[in-house]
Design a protein around this motif. Structure first.
Motif, PDB file in Angstrom:
ATOM      1  N   THR A  11      41.718  37.780  24.314  1.00 30.73           N
ATOM      2  CA  THR A  11      42.789  36.975  23.724  1.00 30.73           C
ATOM      3  C   THR A  11      43.818  36.596  24.781  1.00 30.73           C
ATOM      4  OG1 THR A  11      42.484  38.010  21.558  1.00 30.73           O
ATOM      5  CG2 THR A  11      44.587  36.900  21.959  1.00 30.73           C
ATOM      6  N   LEU A  12      44.484  37.589  25.367  1.00 32.87           N
ATOM      7  CA  LEU A  12      45.432  37.331  26.458  1.00 32.87           C
ATOM      8  C   LEU A  12      44.774  37.474  27.826  1.00 32.87           C
ATOM      9  CD1 LEU A  12      48.656  39.159  25.220  1.00 32.87           C
ATOM     10  CD2 LEU A  12      48.287  36.680  25.362  1.00 32.87           C
ATOM     11  N   CYS A  13      43.841  38.386  27.942  1.00 33.14           N
ATOM     12  CA  CYS A  13      43.185  38.658  29.227  1.00 33.14           C
ATOM     13  C   CYS A  13      41.681  38.738  29.055  1.00 33.14           C
ATOM     14  CB  CYS A  13      43.692  39.976  29.820  1.00 33.14           C
ATOM     15  SG  CYS A  13      45.444  39.981  30.266  1.00 33.14           S
ATOM     16  N   ARG A  14      40.991  38.595  30.171  1.00 29.53           N
ATOM     17  CA  ARG A  14      39.534  38.638  30.171  1.00 29.53           C
ATOM     18  C   ARG A  14      39.067  39.605  31.255  1.00 29.53           C
ATOM     19  NH1 ARG A  14      34.616  36.322  27.721  1.00 29.53           N
ATOM     20  NH2 ARG A  14      33.033  36.680  29.301  1.00 29.53           N
ATOM     21  N   ILE A  15      38.099  40.457  30.905  1.00 31.55           N
ATOM     22  CA  ILE A  15      37.528  41.395  31.864  1.00 31.55           C
ATOM     23  C   ILE A  15      36.648  40.645  32.867  1.00 31.55           C
ATOM     24  CG2 ILE A  15      35.483  41.865  30.461  1.00 31.55           C
ATOM     25  CD1 ILE A  15      37.433  44.473  32.543  1.00 31.55           C
ATOM     26  N   GLU A  16      36.512  41.201  34.068  1.00 30.50           N
ATOM     27  CA  GLU A  16      35.638  40.601  35.075  1.00 30.50           C
ATOM     28  C   GLU A  16      34.186  40.624  34.608  1.00 30.50           C
ATOM     29  OE1 GLU A  16      35.635  42.952  38.692  1.00 30.50           O
ATOM     30  OE2 GLU A  16      35.721  44.813  37.540  1.00 30.50           O
ATOM     31  N   SER A  17      33.316  39.924  35.316  1.00 30.81           N
ATOM     32  CA  SER A  17      31.895  39.908  34.970  1.00 30.81           C
ATOM     33  C   SER A  17      31.260  41.254  35.284  1.00 30.81           C
ATOM     34  CB  SER A  17      31.176  38.808  35.748  1.00 30.81           C
ATOM     35  OG  SER A  17      31.124  39.144  37.127  1.00 30.81           O
ATOM     36  N   VAL A  18      30.147  41.549  34.660  1.00 31.32           N
ATOM     37  CA  VAL A  18      29.434  42.792  34.941  1.00 31.32           C
ATOM     38  C   VAL A  18      29.012  42.841  36.403  1.00 31.32           C
ATOM     39  CG1 VAL A  18      27.370  44.146  34.405  1.00 31.32           C
ATOM     40  CG2 VAL A  18      28.670  43.075  32.561  1.00 31.32           C
ATOM     41  N   ASP A  19      28.605  41.715  36.950  1.00 33.37           N
ATOM     42  CA  ASP A  19      28.204  41.668  38.356  1.00 33.37           C
ATOM     43  C   ASP A  19      29.367  42.069  39.264  1.00 33.37           C
ATOM     44  OD1 ASP A  19      26.099  40.501  40.437  1.00 33.37           O
ATOM     45  OD2 ASP A  19      28.061  39.720  41.001  1.00 33.37           O
ATOM     46  N   SER A  20      30.542  41.497  39.025  1.00 33.08           N
ATOM     47  CA  SER A  20      31.731  41.828  39.817  1.00 33.08           C
ATOM     48  C   SER A  20      32.104  43.294  39.651  1.00 33.08           C
ATOM     49  CB  SER A  20      32.889  40.930  39.393  1.00 33.08           C
ATOM     50  OG  SER A  20      34.100  41.335  39.979  1.00 33.08           O
ATOM     51  N   TRP A  21      32.033  43.782  38.433  1.00 34.87           N
ATOM     52  CA  TRP A  21      32.341  45.181  38.095  1.00 34.87           C
ATOM     53  C   TRP A  21      31.452  46.144  38.885  1.00 34.87           C
ATOM     54  CZ3 TRP A  21      29.613  47.782  33.574  1.00 34.87           C
ATOM     55  CH2 TRP A  21      30.260  48.965  33.168  1.00 34.87           C
ATOM     56  N   LEU A  22      30.161  45.886  38.844  1.00 37.41           N
ATOM     57  CA  LEU A  22      29.205  46.754  39.534  1.00 37.41           C
ATOM     58  C   LEU A  22      29.371  46.669  41.044  1.00 37.41           C
ATOM     59  CD1 LEU A  22      26.763  48.642  39.544  1.00 37.41           C
ATOM     60  CD2 LEU A  22      25.288  46.618  39.312  1.00 37.41           C
ATOM     61  N   ARG A  23      29.532  45.465  41.569  1.00 36.74           N
ATOM     62  CA  ARG A  23      29.699  45.310  43.014  1.00 36.74           C
ATOM     63  C   ARG A  23      30.948  46.042  43.522  1.00 36.74           C
ATOM     64  NH1 ARG A  23      26.553  41.298  45.506  1.00 36.74           N
ATOM     65  NH2 ARG A  23      25.375  40.008  44.013  1.00 36.74           N
ATOM     66  N   ALA A  24      32.034  45.957  42.774  1.00 36.60           N
ATOM     67  CA  ALA A  24      33.275  46.604  43.206  1.00 36.60           C
ATOM     68  C   ALA A  24      33.099  48.113  43.298  1.00 36.60           C
ATOM     69  CB  ALA A  24      34.401  46.258  42.240  1.00 36.60           C
ATOM     70  N   VAL A  25      32.412  48.688  42.330  1.00 39.73           N
ATOM     71  CA  VAL A  25      32.223  50.139  42.317  1.00 39.73           C
ATOM     72  C   VAL A  25      31.254  50.577  43.413  1.00 39.73           C
ATOM     73  CG1 VAL A  25      31.257  52.030  40.947  1.00 39.73           C
ATOM     74  CG2 VAL A  25      32.880  50.433  39.922  1.00 39.73           C
ATOM     75  N   LEU A  26      30.205  49.811  43.633  1.00 36.57           N
ATOM     76  CA  LEU A  26      29.276  50.139  44.721  1.00 36.57           C
ATOM     77  C   LEU A  26      29.978  50.061  46.071  1.00 36.57           C
ATOM     78  CD1 LEU A  26      26.074  48.236  43.521  1.00 36.57           C
ATOM     79  CD2 LEU A  26      26.387  50.721  43.610  1.00 36.57           C
ATOM     80  N   THR A  27      30.810  49.049  46.257  1.00 40.63           N
ATOM     81  CA  THR A  27      31.543  48.905  47.513  1.00 40.63           C
ATOM     82  C   THR A  27      32.478  50.083  47.737  1.00 40.63           C
ATOM     83  OG1 THR A  27      31.422  46.497  47.421  1.00 40.63           O
ATOM     84  CG2 THR A  27      33.164  47.450  48.791  1.00 40.63           C
ATOM     85  N   GLU A  28      33.192  50.477  46.689  1.00 41.30           N
ATOM     86  CA  GLU A  28      34.120  51.613  46.772  1.00 41.30           C
ATOM     87  C   GLU A  28      33.384  52.902  47.125  1.00 41.30           C
ATOM     88  OE1 GLU A  28      37.712  53.684  46.678  1.00 41.30           O
ATOM     89  OE2 GLU A  28      37.352  51.516  46.655  1.00 41.30           O
ATOM     90  N   ALA A  29      32.148  53.036  46.644  1.00 41.55           N
ATOM     91  CA  ALA A  29      31.345  54.229  46.910  1.00 41.55           C
ATOM     92  C   ALA A  29      30.554  54.117  48.207  1.00 41.55           C
ATOM     93  CB  ALA A  29      30.394  54.472  45.744  1.00 41.55           C
ATOM     94  N   ASP A  30      30.707  52.985  48.910  1.00 43.78           N
ATOM     95  CA  ASP A  30      29.978  52.737  50.154  1.00 43.78           C
ATOM     96  C   ASP A  30      28.469  52.796  49.936  1.00 43.78           C
ATOM     97  OD1 ASP A  30      29.884  52.042  52.838  1.00 43.78           O
ATOM     98  OD2 ASP A  30      29.855  54.117  53.543  1.00 43.78           O
ATOM     99  N   LEU A  31      28.027  52.175  48.832  1.00 48.97           N
ATOM    100  CA  LEU A  31      26.612  52.098  48.493  1.00 48.97           C
ATOM    101  C   LEU A  31      26.198  50.631  48.406  1.00 48.97           C
ATOM    102  CD1 LEU A  31      26.450  54.749  45.625  1.00 48.97           C
ATOM    103  CD2 LEU A  31      25.505  55.000  47.922  1.00 48.97           C
ATOM    104  N   THR A  32      24.953  50.376  48.678  1.00 50.94           N
ATOM    105  CA  THR A  32      24.420  49.020  48.541  1.00 50.94           C
ATOM    106  C   THR A  32      23.102  49.061  47.788  1.00 50.94           C
ATOM    107  OG1 THR A  32      23.280  49.163  50.675  1.00 50.94           O
ATOM    108  CG2 THR A  32      25.498  48.197  50.682  1.00 50.94           C
ATOM    109  N   LEU A  33      22.807  47.975  47.118  1.00 55.18           N
ATOM    110  CA  LEU A  33      21.521  47.785  46.459  1.00 55.18           C
ATOM    111  C   LEU A  33      20.955  46.445  46.914  1.00 55.18           C
ATOM    112  CD1 LEU A  33      22.254  48.796  42.730  1.00 55.18           C
ATOM    113  CD2 LEU A  33      20.938  50.104  44.405  1.00 55.18           C
ATOM    114  N   PRO A  34      19.643  46.331  47.056  1.00 55.80           N
ATOM    115  CA  PRO A  34      19.058  45.010  47.304  1.00 55.80           C
ATOM    116  C   PRO A  34      19.484  44.038  46.207  1.00 55.80           C
ATOM    117  CG  PRO A  34      17.414  46.742  47.544  1.00 55.80           C
ATOM    118  CD  PRO A  34      18.629  47.392  46.962  1.00 55.80           C
ATOM    119  N   GLU A  35      19.678  42.785  46.562  1.00 56.42           N
ATOM    120  CA  GLU A  35      20.205  41.815  45.607  1.00 56.42           C
ATOM    121  C   GLU A  35      19.406  41.756  44.307  1.00 56.42           C
ATOM    122  OE1 GLU A  35      22.929  39.764  45.290  1.00 56.42           O
ATOM    123  OE2 GLU A  35      23.695  41.045  46.891  1.00 56.42           O
TER     124      GLU A  35
END
Length: 229
Positions: A11-35
């Motif tokens: 309504t007032l705000c919108r959550i980020e996409s699942v892709d963005s959500w997952l990428r941010a957490v993987l980056t914070e954990a210093d982990l990568t996955l093949p695309e």
């Protein structure tokens, strides 16, 4: 109308996409996955409904059904419900399920709709009371402060703080009481017809918006300004 109550997510705000959500957490954990694997994992998380404010689960496992139905009544139930859905999807580190939940509570995971600040400011300048009433399991006030919405909000009524969730009229009654407004003089704006529509039981007028992505909904809140005053 002398006051307006707004839902939060969709309504007032919108959550980020699942892709963005997952990428941010993987980056914070210093982990990568093949695309290809990352895309597959993001799709599985989306189907599971593990991102609060995102897609509705395609299927809620039987063991989570009761928890899911009352997830917004406490912080503990909210976390358990969403991490329970997340754990239906294999991730490279089990700790990522809690990290994903923690990420969605940060201001960085949310963005206001383009006309949100404009509409809230205009209501404040017009002497209209503004409240936020949300089914949620955590404190959203930091999100409003970070995105410059908080100065235009008079009160927050959050389900987990009251132990009751929409569409229960008691949550809307608490929101109206916080603003000192008569429900019959109050407009409820939300995106979920069942949950937000519960305000009608008190006599509130209800207006619905679509929870579309940010780029697809530039001005759906502006018509509200013609409904009050």
């Amino acid at each position: 109308m002398t006051a307006v109550l707004f839902d939060f997510s969709g309504t007032l705000c919108r959550i980020e996409s699942v892709d963005s959500w997952l990428r941010a957490v993987l980056t914070e954990a210093d982990l990568t996955l093949p695309e290809a694997e990352l895309a597959e994992t993001a799709q599985a998380l989306e189907r599971s409904g593990a991102l609060p404010g995102g897609s509705t689960p395609a299927h809620v496992p039987r063991e989570l059904a009761e928890l899911w139905a009352t997830r917004d009544s406490s912080a503990e139930r909210h976390r358990a419900a969403y991490t329970g859905l997340s754990r239906q999807v294999p991730l490279p580190d089990a700790r990522l399920h809690d990290a994903l939940y923690d990420r969605h509570r940060t201001p960085a995971a949310w963005a206001p709709y383009p006309d949100a600040v404009e509409v809230l400011r205009a209501l404040r300048e017009g002497g209209i009371g503004v409240g936020v009433v949300s089914n949620i399991g955590w404190d959203l006030r930091p999100v409003f402060r970070e995105h410059a919405l908080d100065p235009f909000v008079d009160s927050y009524t959050l389900s987990y703080e009251h132990g009751v969730q929409k569409p229960d009229p008691r949550l809307f009654a608490a929101a109206c009481a916080a603003l000192g407004t008569d429900p019959r003089d109050t407009l409820m704006v939300g995106d979920e017809r069942r949950a937000d529509g519960g305000a009608a039981a008190l006599g509130c007028r209800v207006h619905f918006v679509d929870p579309l992505p940010i780029a697809e909904r530039p001005d759906s809140l502006r018509p509200i300004l013609g409904m009050v005053g």
